[in-house]
Design a protein around this motif. Structure first.
Motif, mmCIF file in Angstrom:
data_model
loop_
_atom_site.group_PDB
_atom_site.id
_atom_site.type_symbol
_atom_site.label_atom_id
_atom_site.label_comp_id
_atom_site.label_asym_id
_atom_site.label_seq_id
_atom_site.Cartn_x
_atom_site.Cartn_y
_atom_site.Cartn_z
ATOM 1 N N ILE A 123 11.599 -7.103 28.526
ATOM 2 C CA ILE A 123 12.558 -6.847 29.602
ATOM 3 C C ILE A 123 11.889 -7.018 30.963
ATOM 4 C CG2 ILE A 123 13.913 -5.024 30.711
ATOM 5 C CD1 ILE A 123 14.598 -4.013 27.897
ATOM 6 N N ILE A 124 10.684 -6.468 31.105
ATOM 7 C CA ILE A 124 9.936 -6.590 32.365
ATOM 8 C C ILE A 124 9.609 -8.049 32.658
ATOM 9 C CG2 ILE A 124 7.743 -6.042 33.500
ATOM 10 C CD1 ILE A 124 7.860 -3.328 31.986
ATOM 11 N N LYS A 125 9.226 -8.776 31.639
ATOM 12 C CA LYS A 125 8.921 -10.197 31.797
ATOM 13 C C LYS A 125 10.147 -10.956 32.302
ATOM 14 C CE LYS A 125 7.451 -14.230 29.079
ATOM 15 N NZ LYS A 125 7.083 -14.692 27.719
ATOM 16 N N ALA A 126 11.314 -10.663 31.704
ATOM 17 C CA ALA A 126 12.543 -11.336 32.124
ATOM 18 C C ALA A 126 12.927 -10.940 33.547
ATOM 19 C CB ALA A 126 13.672 -10.998 31.157
ATOM 20 N N ALA A 127 12.682 -9.673 33.887
ATOM 21 C CA ALA A 127 13.048 -9.182 35.222
ATOM 22 C C ALA A 127 12.146 -9.755 36.313
ATOM 23 C CB ALA A 127 12.985 -7.661 35.242
ATOM 24 N N SER A 128 10.966 -10.228 35.939
ATOM 25 C CA SER A 128 10.014 -10.724 36.940
ATOM 26 C C SER A 128 10.531 -11.952 37.681
ATOM 27 C CB SER A 128 8.673 -11.047 36.276
ATOM 28 O OG SER A 128 8.810 -12.140 35.375
ATOM 29 N N ASN A 129 11.525 -12.641 37.103
ATOM 30 C CA ASN A 129 12.120 -13.788 37.789
ATOM 31 C C ASN A 129 13.069 -13.375 38.905
ATOM 32 O OD1 ASN A 129 10.874 -15.777 36.216
ATOM 33 N ND2 ASN A 129 12.435 -15.607 34.617
ATOM 34 N N SER A 130 13.445 -12.082 38.918
ATOM 35 C CA SER A 130 14.364 -11.546 39.924
ATOM 36 C C SER A 130 15.694 -12.297 39.954
ATOM 37 C CB SER A 130 13.716 -11.569 41.316
ATOM 38 O OG SER A 130 12.542 -10.800 41.339
ATOM 39 N N LEU A 131 16.152 -12.718 38.794
ATOM 40 C CA LEU A 131 17.451 -13.382 38.665
ATOM 41 C C LEU A 131 18.178 -12.780 37.470
ATOM 42 C CD1 LEU A 131 16.368 -17.095 39.225
ATOM 43 C CD2 LEU A 131 17.899 -15.786 40.696
ATOM 44 N N TYR A 132 19.423 -12.383 37.691
ATOM 45 C CA TYR A 132 20.181 -11.707 36.635
ATOM 46 C C TYR A 132 21.562 -12.345 36.479
ATOM 47 C CZ TYR A 132 16.480 -8.486 37.872
ATOM 48 O OH TYR A 132 15.250 -7.941 38.159
ATOM 49 N N GLY A 133 21.580 -13.652 36.395
ATOM 50 C CA GLY A 133 22.836 -14.370 36.250
ATOM 51 C C GLY A 133 23.359 -14.332 34.839
ATOM 52 N N TYR A 134 24.357 -15.159 34.598
ATOM 53 C CA TYR A 134 24.953 -15.211 33.265
ATOM 54 C C TYR A 134 23.927 -15.702 32.248
ATOM 55 C CZ TYR A 134 29.317 -14.863 35.885
ATOM 56 O OH TYR A 134 30.324 -14.443 36.713
ATOM 57 N N SER A 135 23.989 -15.134 31.067
ATOM 58 C CA SER A 135 23.032 -15.509 30.017
ATOM 59 C C SER A 135 23.785 -16.031 28.798
ATOM 60 C CB SER A 135 22.171 -14.305 29.638
ATOM 61 O OG SER A 135 22.988 -13.214 29.252
ATOM 62 N N ILE A 136 23.056 -16.734 27.946
ATOM 63 C CA ILE A 136 23.651 -17.250 26.710
ATOM 64 C C ILE A 136 22.787 -16.840 25.528
ATOM 65 C CG2 ILE A 136 24.753 -19.226 27.826
ATOM 66 C CD1 ILE A 136 22.470 -20.959 26.654
ATOM 67 N N ASP A 137 23.414 -16.839 24.363
ATOM 68 C CA ASP A 137 22.649 -16.577 23.149
ATOM 69 C C ASP A 137 21.839 -17.833 22.791
ATOM 70 O OD1 ASP A 137 24.824 -18.133 22.540
ATOM 71 O OD2 ASP A 137 25.702 -16.736 21.119
ATOM 72 N N THR A 138 20.866 -17.649 21.924
ATOM 73 C CA THR A 138 19.969 -18.739 21.552
ATOM 74 C C THR A 138 19.798 -18.776 20.040
ATOM 75 O OG1 THR A 138 17.983 -17.356 21.644
ATOM 76 C CG2 THR A 138 18.667 -18.440 23.707
ATOM 77 N N PRO A 139 19.389 -19.901 19.490
ATOM 78 C CA PRO A 139 19.109 -19.944 18.043
ATOM 79 C C PRO A 139 18.073 -18.905 17.629
ATOM 80 C CG PRO A 139 19.211 -22.166 18.938
ATOM 81 C CD PRO A 139 19.253 -21.233 20.116
ATOM 82 N N GLU A 140 17.110 -18.621 18.517
ATOM 83 C CA GLU A 140 16.065 -17.645 18.207
ATOM 84 C C GLU A 140 16.648 -16.238 18.048
ATOM 85 O OE1 GLU A 140 14.353 -21.211 19.847
ATOM 86 O OE2 GLU A 140 15.857 -19.860 20.703
#
Length: 392
Positions: free
Chosen positions: A55-72
């Motif tokens: 979560i911290i890694k994702a937040a480091s981009n400082s962008l919280y736009g729309y997200s999509i699911d992934t095969p992973e």
């Protein structure tokens, strides 16, 4: 799999003033602020670092736009169900949603019409019948049977006797909240055969399926015929304490059934997932197996600690040691007071917030639900509060 990681379940965390429903909602839900909260079904344990780090890694981009699911993400769910529950599913069987309760409500609309009947097995997690009336369907109560030791079983004879042409759905809670049963494969098969015979859709809430102390069987894994009659709702939320991130999923091997659900889920806009929901679910299922083993060990120690404490201090409260969940269904039948009198003592003298058993159905009279997912020291304090008023 993560090795050589120790989880500190004894750490006590101050959750007050953090917009936490469990602590900061006491005045709203109970009328008092100075209560020890052992009610909401979330845990007073930190979410494990392998989730928080992502979560911290994702937040480091400082962008919280729309997200999509992934095969992973799908792979993590598929592998988890295979490795933990021996259930083979494919990506096409899964549909991502933002919560089990919203999905359950959508199922009611998808698989029945206004005025139709939905069977619920009480005592039951309250939204499983509240959603029925909200959708203008009729609740048909099938009470669980309880023996003298507090062990609950399904009353399938009563269930089948109540089926009419308007009965369209059964709300299955598996494992069961609040009674803590892990339904055996045989029990589930008997239930499913009745549903197949009468063409009743099984909506199986399996959100507590990872916190089990005996073998858990997903009902849809038993046979192709049963899978064809079932839609399963699940989430990593309870297991990894990430319920607030609103990520869940529906599973059905019946393409027609899943498509009917998808249509209503999309109409209700419950298929948009929190940015961090995808990230946390994927991390949980990829790296969480060892954590779950240690979590279950700690919770069972807390449950047995509670049982021993009640016996040692001659507390007039009984409970069946659950086969699943961190929730105890406390039986106050030995207390010679009314349900409301017991509730008042809990709030004003014991200063402890428990879930009111009556909200789980009429057979919840003189029952209250207690959450053991906290440090053993904090649990001991709560039990001491109970013992002041309910010892023999």
């Amino acid at each position: 799999m993560l090795d050589n990681i120790e989880y500190n379940f004894d750490e006590e965390i101050n959750r007050k003033n953090t917009n936490c429903a469990k602590y900061d909602g006491l005045k709203k839900y109970f009328g008092y602020e100075d209560l020890n909260p052992l009610w909401v079904a979330d845990m007073d344990f930190k979410t494990p670092s392998f989730i928080n780090d992502e979560i911290i890694k994702a937040a480091s981009n400082s962008l919280y736009g729309y997200s999509i699911d992934t095969p992973e993400l799908y792979d993590s769910i598929i592998n988890w169900q295979k490795n933990e529950h021996n259930w083979e599913i494919k990506q096409k069987d899964i549909f991502m949603i933002n919560g089990v309760v919203p999905a359950y409500s959508a199922c009611i609309e998808a698989f029945s019409e206004i005025g139709d009947e939905v069977i619920v097995q009480t005592p039951i997690y309250p939204p499983l019948f509240k959603c029925v009336t909200a959708n203008e369907r009729k609740v048909v109560v099938n009470e669980l049977k309880k023996d003298e030791n507090g062990y609950y079983t399904m009353d399938l004879e009563d269930l089948e006797s109540k089926i009419t042409p308007k009965t369209k759905i059964i709300a299955l809670c598996s494992p069961h909240n609040p009674v803590g049963r892990v339904w055996s494969k045989e029990e589930l098969e008997k239930l499913a055969n009745i549903c197949i015979k009468h063409n009743i859709i099984i909506v199986s809430d399996e959100i507590h399926s990872d916190i089990t102390f005996k073998k858990f069987t997903p009902i849809a894994s038993i046979s192709k015929e049963i899978a064809n009659q079932t839609i399963t709702l699940n989430s990593a939320g309870k297991t990894f304490n990430i319920a607030g991130l609103n990520c869940a999923y529906a599973i059905s091997k019946n393409e027609e059934l899943l498509n009917k659900f998808k249509k209503i889920a999309i109409k209700r806009e419950i298929h948009s997932i929190n940015f961090f929901g995808y990230i946390s679910t994927k991390a949980a299922y990829e790296k969480g197996s060892l954590f779950v083993k240690e979590l279950k060990s700690y919770i069972m120690n807390n449950i047995l600690f509670t049982k021993n404490y009640f016996e040692k201090n001659e507390i007039k409260i009984d409970f069946f040691v659950p086969e699943a969940t961190y929730l105890l269904w406390l039986d106050f039948s030995k207390v010679e007071l009314s349900h409301n009198e017991i509730k008042n003592i809990l709030l004003t003298k014991c200063k402890i917030a428990l879930n009111n058993g009556v909200s789980f159905g009429s057979n919840g009279n003189k029952y209250f639900r207690l959450n053991t997912a906290l440090s053993q020291n904090a649990l001991k304090i709560a039990l001491e509060q109970l013992s002041k008023e309910f010892n023999l």
